[in-house]
Design a protein around this motif. Structure first.
Motif, PDB file in Angstrom:
ATOM      1  N   UNK A 122       0.832  -1.204   0.000  1.00 53.19           N
ATOM      2  CA  UNK A 122       0.000   0.000   0.000  1.00 53.19           C
ATOM      3  C   UNK A 122       0.866   1.253   0.000  1.00 53.19           C
ATOM      4  N   UNK A 123       1.905   1.260   0.818  1.00 50.92           N
ATOM      5  CA  UNK A 123       2.806   2.419   0.898  1.00 50.92           C
ATOM      6  C   UNK A 123       3.511   2.656  -0.434  1.00 50.92           C
ATOM      7  N   UNK A 124       3.929   1.572  -1.101  1.00 53.77           N
ATOM      8  CA  UNK A 124       4.566   1.717  -2.418  1.00 53.77           C
ATOM      9  C   UNK A 124       3.603   2.351  -3.416  1.00 53.77           C
ATOM     10  N   UNK A 125       2.346   1.933  -3.388  1.00 58.18           N
ATOM     11  CA  UNK A 125       1.339   2.510  -4.286  1.00 58.18           C
ATOM     12  C   UNK A 125       1.131   3.995  -3.996  1.00 58.18           C
ATOM     13  N   UNK A 126       1.015   4.325  -2.712  1.00 53.19           N
ATOM     14  CA  UNK A 126       0.795   5.721  -2.319  1.00 53.19           C
ATOM     15  C   UNK A 126       1.975   6.586  -2.747  1.00 53.19           C
ATOM     16  N   UNK A 127       3.181   6.129  -2.442  1.00 50.71           N
ATOM     17  CA  UNK A 127       4.359   6.926  -2.779  1.00 50.71           C
ATOM     18  C   UNK A 127       4.498   7.128  -4.285  1.00 50.71           C
ATOM     19  N   UNK A 128       4.176   6.103  -5.058  1.00 50.68           N
ATOM     20  CA  UNK A 128       4.331   6.203  -6.511  1.00 50.68           C
ATOM     21  C   UNK A 128       3.226   7.041  -7.156  1.00 50.68           C
ATOM     22  N   UNK A 129       1.970   6.745  -6.814  1.00 49.68           N
ATOM     23  CA  UNK A 129       0.850   7.371  -7.522  1.00 49.68           C
ATOM     24  C   UNK A 129       0.368   8.679  -6.904  1.00 49.68           C
ATOM     25  N   UNK A 130       0.535   8.849  -5.615  1.00 51.68           N
ATOM     26  CA  UNK A 130       0.025  10.058  -4.954  1.00 51.68           C
ATOM     27  C   UNK A 130       1.151  11.061  -4.710  1.00 51.68           C
ATOM     28  N   UNK A 131       2.226  10.592  -4.083  1.00 45.82           N
ATOM     29  CA  UNK A 131       3.333  11.497  -3.762  1.00 45.82           C
ATOM     30  C   UNK A 131       4.384  11.553  -4.867  1.00 45.82           C
ATOM     31  N   UNK A 132       4.183  10.775  -5.930  1.00 44.55           N
ATOM     32  CA  UNK A 132       5.036  10.809  -7.119  1.00 44.55           C
ATOM     33  C   UNK A 132       6.520  10.664  -6.821  1.00 44.55           C
ATOM     34  N   UNK A 133       6.843   9.812  -5.896  1.00 44.12           N
ATOM     35  CA  UNK A 133       8.204   9.464  -5.524  1.00 44.12           C
ATOM     36  C   UNK A 133       9.014  10.647  -4.984  1.00 44.12           C
ATOM     37  N   UNK A 134       8.315  11.692  -4.533  1.00 44.66           N
ATOM     38  CA  UNK A 134       9.015  12.841  -3.968  1.00 44.66           C
ATOM     39  C   UNK A 134       9.208  12.747  -2.466  1.00 44.66           C
ATOM     40  N   UNK A 135       8.465  11.846  -1.826  1.00 43.26           N
ATOM     41  CA  UNK A 135       8.523  11.725  -0.366  1.00 43.26           C
ATOM     42  C   UNK A 135       9.797  11.013   0.071  1.00 43.26           C
ATOM     43  N   UNK A 136      10.210  11.288   1.300  1.00 48.66           N
ATOM     44  CA  UNK A 136      11.387  10.647   1.874  1.00 48.66           C
ATOM     45  C   UNK A 136      11.158   9.136   1.899  1.00 48.66           C
ATOM     46  N   UNK A 137      11.960   8.349   1.163  1.00 44.65           N
ATOM     47  CA  UNK A 137      11.732   6.899   1.100  1.00 44.65           C
ATOM     48  C   UNK A 137      12.031   6.182   2.414  1.00 44.65           C
ATOM     49  N   UNK A 138      12.766   6.828   3.312  1.00 45.06           N
ATOM     50  CA  UNK A 138      13.092   6.180   4.592  1.00 45.06           C
ATOM     51  C   UNK A 138      11.885   6.145   5.525  1.00 45.06           C
TER      52      UNK A 138
END
Length: 194
Positions: A122-138
């Motif tokens: 779920x977190x991978x989906x959110x980071x990719x589609x919503x936050x567009x990989x701009x969020x801190x991956x840690x």
């Protein structure tokens, strides 16, 4: 449904979660009010429900109830804001924010809590589609804690509450390279996989 459950902690060494179920408008009100303090450490929240009797940590998390993301690497707030227009969210500057070094957090309510086991996908989906990989991956662990809005005395700060739809994680396609647990779609709490 306009209620969300969070756990709160008095400071970073506090490992006893205190559960609170509050309305999203009430939580948004709290997340848009900065407290001035000389040191960074202070009250924190985690967007989760813990198992009864659990102490802070990934193992004790039952569900994740909000999508949270930290932007600490100079991302432009106006660009991120444009990506989030359809969603309800709160965004606020974090303790180290300056006009020259934009650091902020975004919090989005979820339509359904996500189980501990299904969070990585779920977190991978959110980071990719919503936050567009701009969020801190840690910042991806289930038991992640976040400071409530604070800043040094007199410091520049910002906070914004935006009305929109709550995020339905199940409606997001898989993220590239992400593998749903058991090859299935992520399961919302209380939903069967039949």
């Amino acid at each position: 449904m306009d209620k969300v459950t969070i756990a709160t902690f008095d400071h970073t060494k506090d490992n006893q979660p205190k559960s609170h179920t509050v309305s999203w408008p009430k939580l948004a009100e709290r997340l848009t009010a900065h407290t001035e303090r000389v040191i960074k450490d202070g009250p924190l929240f985690s967007p989760v429900t813990y198992e009864n009797g659990a102490t802070r940590g990934n193992k004790g998390v039952k569900t994740i109830n909000l999508a949270c993301a930290d932007f600490d690497h100079g991302e432009d707030w106006e660009t991120i804001k444009a990506q989030l227009q359809v969603y309800a969210y709160v965004a606020y500057s974090t303790y180290s924010f300056t006009l020259d070094d934009c650091r902020f957090r975004v919090v989005i309510p979820l339509t359904k809590p996500v189980s501990n086991a299904d969070w990585p996908d779920a977190k991978a989906r959110i980071d990719y589609h919503v936050f567009r990989q701009g969020a801190d991956p840690a910042a991806k662990d289930r038991a992640r804690i976040y400071y409530l809005p604070s800043c040094p005395p007199g410091a520049t700060r910002f906070a914004e509450h935006h009305a929109g739809k709550w995020l339905d994680v199940l409606a997001l396609p898989p993220a590239p390279g992400s593998i749903p647990k058991n090859g299935t779609e992520p399961k919302a709490e209380g939903e069967s996989r039949t």
